[in-house]
Write a protein that holds these residues in place. Sequence first.
Motif, PDB file in Angstrom:
ATOM      1  N   TYR A  58       0.797  -1.072   0.023  1.00 28.04           N
ATOM      2  CA  TYR A  58      -0.221   0.072  -0.082  1.00 28.04           C
ATOM      3  C   TYR A  58       0.888   1.237   0.155  1.00 28.04           C
ATOM      4  O   TYR A  58       1.960   1.279   0.437  1.00 28.04           O
ATOM      5  CB  TYR A  58      -0.792   0.008   1.099  1.00 28.04           C
ATOM      6  N   CYS A  59       0.437   2.329  -0.395  1.00 25.57           N
ATOM      7  CA  CYS A  59       1.147   3.746  -0.396  1.00 25.57           C
ATOM      8  C   CYS A  59       0.232   4.588   0.084  1.00 25.57           C
ATOM      9  O   CYS A  59      -0.899   4.564   0.058  1.00 25.57           O
ATOM     10  CB  CYS A  59       1.529   3.923  -1.637  1.00 25.57           C
ATOM     11  N   LYS A 107       0.288   9.361   0.030  1.00 24.79           N
ATOM     12  CA  LYS A 107       0.908  10.598  -0.304  1.00 24.79           C
ATOM     13  C   LYS A 107       0.286  11.673   0.342  1.00 24.79           C
ATOM     14  O   LYS A 107      -0.972  11.517   0.716  1.00 24.79           O
ATOM     15  CB  LYS A 107       1.086  10.755  -1.628  1.00 24.79           C
ATOM     16  N   ASP A 135       5.991  11.796   0.209  1.00 25.93           N
ATOM     17  CA  ASP A 135       5.447  10.439   0.574  1.00 25.93           C
ATOM     18  C   ASP A 135       5.235  10.211   2.162  1.00 25.93           C
ATOM     19  O   ASP A 135       5.676  10.780   2.858  1.00 25.93           O
ATOM     20  CB  ASP A 135       6.542   9.500   0.171  1.00 25.93           C
ATOM     21  N   TYR A 151      -1.084   4.796   8.995  1.00 24.53           N
ATOM     22  CA  TYR A 151      -0.220   5.373   7.946  1.00 24.53           C
ATOM     23  C   TYR A 151      -0.021   6.814   8.394  1.00 24.53           C
ATOM     24  O   TYR A 151      -0.854   7.437   8.817  1.00 24.53           O
ATOM     25  CB  TYR A 151      -0.736   5.203   6.565  1.00 24.53           C
ATOM     26  N   GLY A 158      -3.811   7.723  -1.944  1.00 22.69           N
ATOM     27  CA  GLY A 158      -3.024   6.528  -1.994  1.00 22.69           C
ATOM     28  C   GLY A 158      -3.858   5.239  -1.631  1.00 22.69           C
ATOM     29  O   GLY A 158      -4.988   5.517  -1.324  1.00 22.69           O
ATOM     30  N   LYS A 188      13.776   5.177   0.773  1.00 28.34           N
ATOM     31  CA  LYS A 188      12.418   5.909   0.534  1.00 28.34           C
ATOM     32  C   LYS A 188      11.994   6.007   1.868  1.00 28.34           C
ATOM     33  O   LYS A 188      11.279   6.984   2.275  1.00 28.34           O
ATOM     34  CB  LYS A 188      11.734   5.314  -0.533  1.00 28.34           C
ATOM     35  N   TYR A 189      11.836   5.068   2.493  1.00 28.38           N
ATOM     36  CA  TYR A 189      11.193   4.767   4.007  1.00 28.38           C
ATOM     37  C   TYR A 189      11.775   5.993   5.054  1.00 28.38           C
ATOM     38  O   TYR A 189      11.266   6.546   5.804  1.00 28.38           O
ATOM     39  CB  TYR A 189      11.422   3.480   4.844  1.00 28.38           C
TER      40      TYR A 189
END
Lengths: 517, 517
Positions: free
Chosen positions: B32-33, B35, B48, B57, B75, B249-250
Motif C-alpha cells: 500500500y502507499c 501521499k 510520501d 499510516y 494513496g 525511501k522509507y
Amino acid sequence: MNDIKYPNQVQRWSVFEVSCPGFSDKNPFVDYCIKGLFSSKNESVEVDGFYDGDGVYKVRFMPSFSEKYSFKITGSFSDSKNSGEFEATPATGNNHGPVRVANQFHFAYEDGTPYYSVGTTCYVWTHQPVPLQEKTLETLSNGYFNKIRFCVFPKHYDYNLRDPETFPYEGRPMDCSVLTKENFQEYVGNPEGNNWDFFRFNVRHFQLFEKRIEDLMKLGIEADLIVMHPYDRWGFSHMTAEQDDFYWKYVVARFAAYRNVWWSLANEFDLMPQKSIEDWERYAAILCEKDPYNRLRSIHNCRHFYDHTRPWITHCSIQRTDMHKTAEFTTDWRERYGKPVVLDEITYEGNINHCWGNISGQELVRRFWESAVRGGYSGHGETYEHPDDVLWWSHGGELHGESQERIKFLHKILCQTPGLGLTHHQVRLVFGSQGAFTWDDVVGVPCDLLYSSSYYLIYFGIFRPSFRIYHFDDINTYEVDVIDTWNMTITKAGTFKGRFRVDLPGKEYIAVRVRKI
Amino acid sequence: MNDIKYPNQVQRWSVFEVSCPGFSDKNPFVDYCIKGLFSSKNESVEVDGFYDGDGVYKVRFMPSFSEKYSFKITGSFSDSKNSGEFEATPATGNNHGPVRVANQFHFAYEDGTPYYSVGTTCYVWTHQPVPLQEKTLETLSNGYFNKIRFCVFPKHYDYNLRDPETFPYEGRPMDCSVLTKENFQEYVGNPEGNNWDFFRFNVRHFQLFEKRIEDLMKLGIEADLIVMHPYDRWGFSHMTAEQDDFYWKYVVARFAAYRNVWWSLANEFDLMPQKSIEDWERYAAILCEKDPYNRLRSIHNCRHFYDHTRPWITHCSIQRTDMHKTAEFTTDWRERYGKPVVLDEITYEGNINHCWGNISGQELVRRFWESAVRGGYSGHGETYEHPDDVLWWSHGGELHGESQERIKFLHKILCQTPGLGLTHHQVRLVFGSQGAFTWDDVVGVPCDLLYSSSYYLIYFGIFRPSFRIYHFDDINTYEVDVIDTWNMTITKAGTFKGRFRVDLPGKEYIAVRVRKI
C-alpha cells in the motif's frame, strides 16, 4: 729565508701542517702559490696551500692512514725547494676519523663507528666576543649535539645588527650605528659604505675561525660550515664570480684538512637570486676538485630544495617547507633522493616573532623522534627572546630551552640500536590487532636487520594510545620497553610471546622498543 | 475506518503530521502507499507518507511559511479520501528554521541567523539503553555542540559488540554472545545467522529514533543522519539495490520533515566496496526527488574523498586523510570544491589504541581553530577508554575530556564575528613587519567585509610568538584583543594606530582579534 716547520708526527686523521716562509711583496694571496704533495704506502694526495700573512705560507694535510708519509712543497711562494717526512700515528680517544655516508641513508666515522647526527645551529657564534664563544663551547661540552652549523661570513639579520669581531677581508665596513630594528632590511644587498679588497683576506678572521673548528673537533662535534649565505650588508653575498671562486679556493685550502668539516655551500641558497644554479655548480666543482678528502657536501634551502640528486651532494640538508608537516616527510625524501636526510632547519624552539623560531621544546623533540624512526636526522636551534639579543641560533651562549636534554637522550637510544641506522618500516593497513603493526605505528627498524624482525623502535608522537596489541609471531620472545621521550624514562613492560598487549601511559611523546631475545 | 488525525496548527518549520488509519493486511510497507499534497499561498509540496504499524499510516510535512495550509491525502492505503486545513504560526524561541548553505562556504538558518557549525559524533547513541540516551541529552544540553552525527543502522565495530536496543527490520539477529574483541572482525560483511525481512521495517526502531531527532531539535542541535555505514554484522550494509532503495525511501518519508535533519549518505563510503558510485548516485537521486525541503546532503570518506563537486552535495563532509596536517587543508578544499568544508572527522580526543581516537584536547581544539579562521568547520569526538566500553564517540553518555568547553568558547567568538562566516586571508611573504601580516599569520576575515580591513581573527596554533608587529594603515584606530583559546580568556591589548606591537604570552594556542573602531 728560514726553513719550513712541521711536526715529526701527528695522529691519523689529524691536521698535519707545514709552515713555509715566503715572499710577502706584491699581493701574496694572488701573486704567489703553494702546493703540497703527500705520499705514503696507501695514498698520494696533492693539496693547495694558502697565504697566512706575515710572509708565512701554509699547507695542511690530513693523513688517512697510520703510516710513514713523505711530502714535497712546491710553488712560486719561495725560491727554495722543500720536502720532508713524518709519521701518522694510530687514532686515539674520540678520534674516529671523518664522518662518511654509510648504509646509503646514514653516516659512520671512517673507523666504522656509527654516527647518529644530532645537530644544532649557531650561525655566527665564532663572530661574537670571545667570552661568549667560550660560553658556547662550555654549553656544547655537555654533549647535547654532535654537529653544529655556522657561517664563515658574518651575519646581518633581525637580532644580528652588531658588527662581527673580525671581517674576512682587508678593508672597512659600513657604519652599523645607523641600523635599527626597523630599517635594517633596507641594507640587505646594498653594500654602499663598505670598502673591501676582495683579493686580500684578513687572515686573523680565518685563524680564529679554524681555532673554533679545532675546539669542536676536540669535543667530538662536526663543523657544518656554511660557506655562503644571503644575510649580508657588506657585499660578501654580491661578489663577482672571480671573487667568489677566489674565496672558495682559500676556504678549501684552509679548512679541508680538518676531519670534522662538512661543507654547506649555502644557507637558504634560494634567497640569493644573484647566484645562479651555474654558480652553485661551479662552487661545487671547485670543492670536488680541491678537497681531496671528499668531505660531506650539501646545500640548504629556504622555499624550495636544491636538486639533491646532483652527484656532488652527499646528503640532503633540508629546511622544512611546510609549517606543520616536517619530519613526517623524511620517508618521502629518502625515497626521492636516495641519500641521508638531514633536517637542518625544522623550526627552532623559542618564542620570537618569526614563525621559524617559536615552537615548543616538545614539538621540536617530536620532530627529532619522528625523523629518527624514519631513518633521518633533525637539527636543533633555539630562539628565545633575550634582553641583550643573545640567541643561541645565531650567537651561541647558553641554552634556555627544554629540548637539548631530550635530544641527548634520543641520541643515547639511537646509539643503542643494532647495526647502523634505522629505516622506516612501512606498515600496511591491517585492522586492529591482526598484524604486527597497525597503519598508525611509526616504526623504525635497523636497516641492517630488515628481515630479521628482531628490533623495532615505534614512536607515537602526538598520538596517545593507552595500549597497543602486537603479534609478531608465535615462536619468539620479545623484550618490550616503554620510553617516555619527554621525561626521558625507559620502563620495562615485560617479555612477551605470541599476541600480546602493551599498556601505555596514554600521553604524548611515547615510544616503544621491541627487542627479540 | 476511523478518521485521520492532525493538529489545527503547528509552528512554521515544525513537523505537521497526519495520522491515517488504513489496511493492515498483506505487507503494508510494500503493498500500500500513501501521499500528501500540501498547499498554501507560497508553496505546494507533495510528500510520501509511510506505514507506521498497527494499521496506521502517516504523512509528515514541514511548512516553510507562516500561513494557512490545506492538504489532501491520497494513496491505496485506504478507500477513503482525506483532506484538511491547518495554520502554520510564526516561529518562536530557538526555531530559526532549517540550516542552509549561505555565502557559498558557510551556513545560516532559514531566518537569516548565522549558523557556525560545531559538531560532535555519537554514532549509535540512539541504539543504547534509554538511561544512557538521557545522559547523552543531558550532556548535549550544555551547549557545547550544535550538530551531532549518528547512524540509523546499529553499529558493529571495536568497542561496539553489544546488540542495539532495537533493530530496523522485523526478524532475528545473529547470536552476539559468540563475539570477542579478537574475533569480531571476522563477522564484518558476513551476515550468517541473521534472519531479516528487509521489506518489513520495525517501526518501533524508527519511532524511537525520530523521538531523538525531536529532542535534539528542542536543544537547537542539527541531526546529521548517517543513513548507511560499513560497521555491520547484520547484513544491513549488504542489501540488494531494491532493498536499499526501499530503505532510502522509507527513511526520507519518515525523517525529511524534521527541520534539523542533514543527510549523510554514508560514513566512510569507501569502506563499502559492495556499493558502487552508481549506487551512491542512485541514493542521492532518491533523496533529491523525495526530500522536498532540500536538506543538506553530503557523504563522508575514509581514505579518499567522494567527488564533492557533484551537484547534489551541498557541503564537504570530510574525514582527514593525513595524520598530521588536517584543518590546514581547509583553504585548499574550499578552493577545490567551492562549498562549505565541514571536517566531520579530524581525529578524536582520547586515548584508545586506534590512531583516529587518541589526540589531546589541545590538539583537537587547535584543529577547530585552524579550520575556523580558514572558513571551515571541525567536528568533535571523544574516545577515552572506559570500564564499560561507553565511549562518547559511539555511545554518548558523559564527556571526560577537555575540548568541549573550548569548542563552546570558540563558537561564542565565531558568533561575535561580523557578517556571516570567515575566509582565510592569504598573506604573501613580507619580511618582518613591513606588511599587515607575515606569512605565518593564519588570518580569518569576515567574508562579507573582505575589502574593508575592519576585522581580523589571527590564530597562531603551535607557534608561540612573544610579540607581533602589525601595520594596517596610518589612519584608522584598531582595538586588539589577545585570546587564549585554551584557557578561554580574552585580554584587551589596547587600541593602536599605525605600526604597533602586540605583546603575546609566548605560548601555544593564542589568537589575536583586531577590530577597527
